[in-house]
Design an enzyme around this catalytic site. Structure first.
Site, PDB file in Angstrom:
ATOM      1  N   GLU A 287      -3.117  -4.634  -3.040  1.00  0.00           N
ATOM      2  CA  GLU A 287      -3.683  -5.531  -4.049  1.00  0.00           C
ATOM      3  C   GLU A 287      -3.691  -4.873  -5.420  1.00  0.00           C
ATOM      4  OE1 GLU A 287      -4.817  -4.565  -1.090  1.00  0.00           O
ATOM      5  OE2 GLU A 287      -6.544  -5.773  -0.487  1.00  0.00           O
TER       6      GLU A 287
ATOM      7  N   CYS B  96     -10.779  -2.720  -4.228  1.00  0.00           N
ATOM      8  CA  CYS B  96      -9.879  -3.781  -4.706  1.00  0.00           C
ATOM      9  C   CYS B  96     -10.665  -4.999  -5.188  1.00  0.00           C
ATOM     10  CB  CYS B  96      -8.895  -4.176  -3.615  1.00  0.00           C
ATOM     11  SG  CYS B  96      -7.604  -2.938  -3.368  1.00  0.00           S
TER      12      CYS B  96
ATOM     13  N   CYS C 272      -4.009   0.717  -2.637  1.00  0.00           N
ATOM     14  CA  CYS C 272      -3.870  -0.492  -1.825  1.00  0.00           C
ATOM     15  C   CYS C 272      -2.827  -1.447  -2.418  1.00  0.00           C
ATOM     16  CB  CYS C 272      -5.193  -1.233  -1.745  1.00  0.00           C
ATOM     17  SG  CYS C 272      -6.533  -0.298  -0.992  1.00  0.00           S
TER      18      CYS C 272
ATOM     19  N   ASN D 148       0.833  -1.195   0.000  1.00  0.00           N
ATOM     20  CA  ASN D 148       0.000   0.000   0.000  1.00  0.00           C
ATOM     21  C   ASN D 148       0.871   1.250   0.000  1.00  0.00           C
ATOM     22  OD1 ASN D 148       0.646  -0.772   2.664  1.00  0.00           O
ATOM     23  ND2 ASN D 148      -1.150   0.221   3.535  1.00  0.00           N
ATOM     24  N   ILE D 149       0.388   2.258  -0.702  1.00  0.00           N
ATOM     25  CA  ILE D 149       1.129   3.512  -0.888  1.00  0.00           C
ATOM     26  C   ILE D 149       0.179   4.657  -0.562  1.00  0.00           C
ATOM     27  CG2 ILE D 149       2.418   4.937  -2.519  1.00  0.00           C
ATOM     28  CD1 ILE D 149       2.783   2.271  -4.201  1.00  0.00           C
ATOM     29  N   GLU D 150       0.413   5.278   0.596  1.00  0.00           N
ATOM     30  CA  GLU D 150      -0.490   6.345   1.025  1.00  0.00           C
ATOM     31  C   GLU D 150      -0.094   7.685   0.417  1.00  0.00           C
ATOM     32  OE1 GLU D 150      -2.000   4.464   5.237  1.00  0.00           O
ATOM     33  OE2 GLU D 150      -0.571   6.116   5.318  1.00  0.00           O
TER      34      GLU D 150
ATOM     35  N   CYS E  13     -10.430  -4.379   0.378  1.00  0.00           N
ATOM     36  CA  CYS E  13     -11.501  -3.379   0.419  1.00  0.00           C
ATOM     37  C   CYS E  13     -12.403  -3.540  -0.803  1.00  0.00           C
ATOM     38  CB  CYS E  13     -10.910  -1.973   0.491  1.00  0.00           C
ATOM     39  SG  CYS E  13     -10.254  -1.368  -1.082  1.00  0.00           S
TER      40      CYS E  13
HETATM   41 ZN   LIG Z   1      -8.117  -1.986  -1.421  1.00  0.00          ZN
END
Ligand SMILES: [Zn+2]
Length: 132
Positions: free
Chosen positions: A49, A91, A47, A36-38, A88
């Site tokens: 995935e 995804c 996310c 994940n890359i915020e 989520c």
């Molecule tokens: Zn997701």
């Protein structure tokens, strides 16, 4: 799952400190990884995935067998507490675009026990390309 666990340490999560890693298996046996890359503009976050899937798609892959997803919450410096992280909704829908109902989604519970679901179990009665 071990690759997904390892990928948690590559995540960029200065805001949530919630690390997620993914390992996507193609039908031909290749593995594409993601984390994940915020973003400071939270809606721009991606996310693990989708990172793995977009990497694979951008390399020309179109057929997938399974994805393993692992998550961890920071506990001290460099340590992660393993926590479950089912994909989520966004995804699930992105996976649905490229994967059939029997595509396997491999998760873990908080004790680290592996659980395998099919996409149709996690996204029943879904909308996909054939609906257009
Ligand atoms: Zn997701």
């Amino acid at each position: 799952m071990q690759t997904a666990m390892d990928m948690r340490y590559k995540s960029y999560v200065p805001y949530s400190h919630f690390h997620v890693g993914a390992a996507l298996l193609t039908n031909e046996g290749y593995v594409y990884t993601g984390c994940n890359i915020e973003n400071s503009s939270y809606g721009a976050t991606n996310c693990a995935e989708r990172t793995a899937l977009f990497k694979a798609i951008s390399e020309g892959e179109r057929e997938f067998e399974a994805i393993a997803i692992a998550a961890g919450r920071e506990e001290g410096i460099g340590d992660l507490i393993t926590v479950p992280a089912p994909p989520c909704g966004i995804c699930r829908q992105v996976i649905r675009e490229f994967c059939g109902p029997d595509f396997k989604i491999v998760l873990h519970d908080k004790e680290g026990n592996i659980k395998v679901y099919t996409l149709s179990e996690l996204l029943p009665e879904s909308f996909g390309p054939e609906n257009l």
